[in-house]
Design an enzyme around this catalytic site. Structure first.
Site, PDB file in Angstrom:
ATOM      1  N   GLU A   1      32.399  25.401  64.332  1.00 52.11           N
ATOM      2  CA  GLU A   1      33.358  26.505  64.217  1.00 52.11           C
ATOM      3  C   GLU A   1      32.693  27.851  63.908  1.00 52.11           C
ATOM      4  O   GLU A   1      33.155  28.617  63.065  1.00 52.11           O
ATOM      5  CB  GLU A   1      34.439  26.159  63.192  1.00 52.11           C
TER       6      GLU A   1
ATOM      7  N   GLU B   1      37.085  18.292  67.958  1.00 49.48           N
ATOM      8  CA  GLU B   1      37.840  18.011  66.733  1.00 49.48           C
ATOM      9  C   GLU B   1      39.278  18.464  66.928  1.00 49.48           C
ATOM     10  O   GLU B   1      39.532  19.569  67.406  1.00 49.48           O
ATOM     11  CB  GLU B   1      37.214  18.727  65.535  1.00 49.48           C
TER      12      GLU B   1
END
Length: 549
Positions: free
Chosen positions: A199, A317
């Site tokens: 991320e 994810e």
């Protein structure tokens, strides 16, 4: 005869039939093209994450992670082993928010190997952490025992410096990662893929790195991997960036890295908002909300097509609701509507791997944090894994109701087609009657082929030693919540609770058989997998023949 369609006529009924008003009845059809597939997934499409979060990770006054982190998860738990083996081949991703603060206890580590601690001003409120090689040895023994396919997320912030905002600049220091990978190779541990960072794309979550710098570091990492695995037959994939899709950033990354560097482009999806949302279950049942995610998959597909056709799309994810999921929602039956629907959407857009957050831990684990017993979504994943093949078939519909969600795949490991049908309506029953286009035009009421076609199927398939014309049944797997309570942690399969056996085993998932000529009935707020063993789909013949080789 190579192009076959199904026409699916849908009648909405609400027993007793005499009480149904005409305005409540809706007619429509579903056309499925069995001649060609529109997308493909990997064999190990289903994936789950084991995260780094310690037990004092809390959200909204709730601390749902317990002892489920990579560092302290009890690998001796029999249920954990059985659950992973049940989903074989299950891909396990080692990663999560704290991975970019993880050091590895190997080589010339310049600081003590300490565990994560709460820290004011630290990334996500925690200090740096460390993976001891003794624990890494234990994990790999466990992966080998369970047959798990491993994706490991590397720390992509090491060596960089933080600016006044969330941006991190400077070259990545590969030293610690290099020593860790070298140790892994020396021990003979097989890592299927190395993922770079978590991320950090676009604006990032907590931290971000520019696409040009990220691409530069990936090129360096790929060169190192090629050198380190030069004498090995198996060479792991390199995947990145494991972040939320940002078109400009992702486009730039592929342009900078060029061909031969990234094997897969990974992105994260949490499309239901925060886990604290009191309307979370309503969002899950909102067809428009569920469909909105298609724009992300579509854009991701276009990015790869234009700038990186050598690379594949992965969902690295996905947990539905972020910040550990929704308490008393993400681990209950209602969440399976979101989970299975998103699996269906992802597969339509040629997503090769879909990694769930998480295997265990948080409110959204496939397994219960305390007891390790399967949550409803585990059984959803198990059914998908057992029934849905790699090849995705095109399905179009003129059904007016948005509450019926339909997906079709070639059946897994056998001939035929499997449908996933999701009813998001809280009051509408669907009665489904299936015909192929030729039967419909002739007024026939069956989907079995003529003898000449049956002979063709017999030569192309091996269907438990029978002729296709002898298969007069379909298999049905109806999923509903116990006592009709959507937040129940007990899922019913064909009316029977899915619970561990007296011996602590994962229960069998047995279908009910129905005559292929009879209509399919789908209750409100239910999910059903339907397997047609004798559906003549040439696209599926190719897949099944490959599975027999």
């Amino acid at each position: 005869m190579g192009f076959f369609h199904l026409a699916l006529f849908v009648f909405l009924v609400s027993p007793p039939l005499s009480l149904v008003m005409s305005k409540d009845i809706e007619h429509g059809s579903l056309i499925v093209d069995g001649a060609r597939s529109v997308a493909d997934t990997d064999d190990n499409f289903i994936c789950a994450t084991i995260d780094w979060w310690p037990q004092d990770k809390c959200d909204y006054n709730n601390c749902p992670w317990g002892n489920t982190s990579i560092i302290n998860l009890d690998l001796s738990q029999p249920l954990l082993t059985k659950a992973i083996q049940g989903l074989k081949p299950l891909r396990i991703r080692i990663g999560g928010s704290l991975q970019d603060q993880v050091l590895y206890e190997v080589g010339n580590l310049k600081s003590p190997c300490q565990q994560f601690q709460k820290k004011n001003g630290g990334l996500f409120g925690f200090s740096k952490g460390c993976l001891q090689m003794k624990r890494w040895d234990e994990l790999n023994q466990f992966f080998n025992k369970t047959g798990a396919i491993v994706t490991f997320g590397l720390n992509a912030l090491n060596g960089r410096r933080k600016t006044k905002r969330a941006a991190w600049v400077g070259d990545w220091d590969i030293t610690n990662a290099h020593d860790f990978i070298s140790y892994t190779i020396s021990k003979g541990y097989q890592i299927d893929s190395w993922e770079f960072g978590n991320e950090l794309s676009g604006k990032g979550i907590g931290a971000n790195v520019g696409a040009a710098q990220y691409g530069k570091d990936l090129i360096k990492l790929k060169q190192i991997l090629n050198t380190m695995y030069h004498n090995y037959k198996f060479k792991p994939s390199l995947i990145a960036p494991g972040g939320f899709y940002d078109k400009n950033w992702f486009d730039k990354l592929l342009q900078v890295t060029g061909s031969g560097v990234l094997n897969a482009l990974t992105h994260h999806i949490y499309n239901l908002g925060p886990g604290s949302d009191v309307n979370l279950d309503s969002k899950i049942l909102d067809p428009e909300r569920l469909s909105n995610v298609e724009s992300v998959f579509s854009s991701m597909s276009e990015t790869i097509k234009k700038y990186g056709p050598w690379s594949a799309a992965w969902v690295g994810e996905a947990g539905g609701a972020y910040n550990s999921g929704g308490r008393d929602i993400s681990d209950t039956f209602v969440n399976s509507f979101w989970y299975l629907d998103e699996l269906g959407i992802a597969s339509k857009y040629n997503t090769k791997v879909y990694c769930r957050q998480s295997l265990i831990g948080g409110n959204y684990g496939l397994l219960n944090t305390t007891t390790f017993s399967p949550n409803p979504d585990y059984y959803s994943a198990l059914l998908w894994n057992q029934l849905m093949g790699k090849k995705v078939l095109s399905a179009s519909s003129d059904v007016l109701s948005p509450f019926i969600r339909t997906y079709a795949h070639c059946s897994k490991g056998r001939d035929g087609v499997t449908f996933l049908l999701i009813n998001l309506s809280n009051k509408t029953h669907f009665l489904l009657t299936i015909h192929d286009r030729e039967s419909k035009e002739d007024g026939a009421k069956h989907i079995l082929k003529e003898t000449s076609v049956s002979s063709h199927i017999k030569s192309a398939f091996s269907w438990v030693g029978t002729k296709a014309s002898d298969v007069t049944f379909r298999e049905e797997y109806h999923l509903t919540p116990k006592d009709g309570y959507l937040r129940s942690q007990t899922m019913l399969l064909n009316g029977n609770p899915l619970e561990l056996t007296n011996g602590g085993e994962i229960p069998r998932l047995d279908p009910v058989r129905s005559n292929v000529h009879s209509p399919i009935h789908i209750d409100p707020l239910s999910i059903v997998f339907i397997v047609y063993p004798n559906f003549d789909a040439p696209a599926c013949a190719v897949e099944h023949k490959k599975s027999l080789i």
